[in-house]
Design an enzyme around this catalytic site. Sequence first.
Site, PDB file in Angstrom:
ATOM      1  N   LYS A 187       0.824  -1.207   0.000  1.00 54.22           N
ATOM      2  CA  LYS A 187       0.000   0.000   0.000  1.00 54.22           C
ATOM      3  C   LYS A 187       0.861   1.260   0.000  1.00 54.22           C
ATOM      4  O   LYS A 187       0.538   2.238  -0.665  1.00 54.22           O
ATOM      5  CB  LYS A 187      -0.931  -0.008   1.213  1.00 54.22           C
ATOM      6  CG  LYS A 187      -1.954   1.117   1.221  1.00 54.22           C
ATOM      7  CD  LYS A 187      -2.893   0.983   2.388  1.00 54.22           C
ATOM      8  CE  LYS A 187      -3.926   2.103   2.384  1.00 54.22           C
ATOM      9  NZ  LYS A 187      -4.874   1.984   3.531  1.00 54.22           N
ATOM     10  N   ARG A 242      -5.697  -9.001   9.740  1.00 51.53           N
ATOM     11  CA  ARG A 242      -4.507  -8.176   9.928  1.00 51.53           C
ATOM     12  C   ARG A 242      -4.532  -7.513  11.315  1.00 51.53           C
ATOM     13  O   ARG A 242      -3.517  -7.454  12.008  1.00 51.53           O
ATOM     14  CB  ARG A 242      -4.479  -7.132   8.813  1.00 51.53           C
ATOM     15  CG  ARG A 242      -3.309  -6.174   8.812  1.00 51.53           C
ATOM     16  CD  ARG A 242      -3.383  -5.386   7.493  1.00 51.53           C
ATOM     17  NE  ARG A 242      -2.619  -4.149   7.528  1.00 51.53           N
ATOM     18  CZ  ARG A 242      -1.333  -4.073   7.246  1.00 51.53           C
ATOM     19  NH1 ARG A 242      -0.654  -5.150   6.925  1.00 51.53           N
ATOM     20  NH2 ARG A 242      -0.710  -2.906   7.269  1.00 51.53           N
ATOM     21  N   HIS A 300       3.290  -0.035   7.997  1.00 55.25           N
ATOM     22  CA  HIS A 300       2.738   1.306   8.170  1.00 55.25           C
ATOM     23  C   HIS A 300       3.838   2.337   7.953  1.00 55.25           C
ATOM     24  O   HIS A 300       4.991   2.128   8.336  1.00 55.25           O
ATOM     25  CB  HIS A 300       2.163   1.481   9.582  1.00 55.25           C
ATOM     26  CG  HIS A 300       0.864   0.776   9.771  1.00 55.25           C
ATOM     27  ND1 HIS A 300       0.359   0.449  11.016  1.00 55.25           N
ATOM     28  CD2 HIS A 300      -0.055   0.328   8.877  1.00 55.25           C
ATOM     29  CE1 HIS A 300      -0.805  -0.162  10.881  1.00 55.25           C
ATOM     30  NE2 HIS A 300      -1.071  -0.249   9.597  1.00 55.25           N
TER      31      HIS A 300
END
Length: 201
Positions: free
Chosen positions: A70, A129, A152
């Site tokens: 992502k 997750r 992240h």
Amino acid sequence: MREARGSANASRQEHQRELLPSRPHFGDHLTLAVLVSMNTGLRRGELLALRRESIDFSRRILTVEGGTAKNRQTRHVPLNDEAIGLLNRWREQTNGGRRIFEVSTGFRTAWPKLLKRANITKFRWHDLRHHFASRLVQAGVPLNTVRDLLGHSSVAMSLRYAHLAPDQRREAVAKLNVRPLLALTLRLQWNQGSRSAFLSH
């Protein structure tokens, strides 16, 4: 599902037809996908994009390529005993194929059916997750390490799990109990008083 495949192959053999691939470990791909997600924290898209070369079995590391992540950053996820065992058994069961999961379209239809059979409502794939991250935090893993494993971009994204962490602040100040300041102060005062009394005599 394994029994059904075995029965189907018995019938095919009897009629001299080509046998279907056996299923010695997993009935289907979904079992593996769910368990790997719960042990790695991969997003569904990252999981489906995994290639054979994404897994280093000797070093026990799974690589998520930046193109599928992502945040577009490549990361390396260590594989625990359960994850490496699952992937090894899947490797034994499947032959060839560039990707680990060659049935990406089946996830969208199989997942809702699985939840319905299990009587589970309001549960997303992404919650696997969250489960991974929650278990880590509850085990005392630092939030920055959790951030790194989840991919992240900042620790702020991982702060949602902070309330699950053991009270590390309490544990931190408790370490000072080994040498309490009050006890040291009283001992110092007593030593000074005893010395003064001794000298006065």
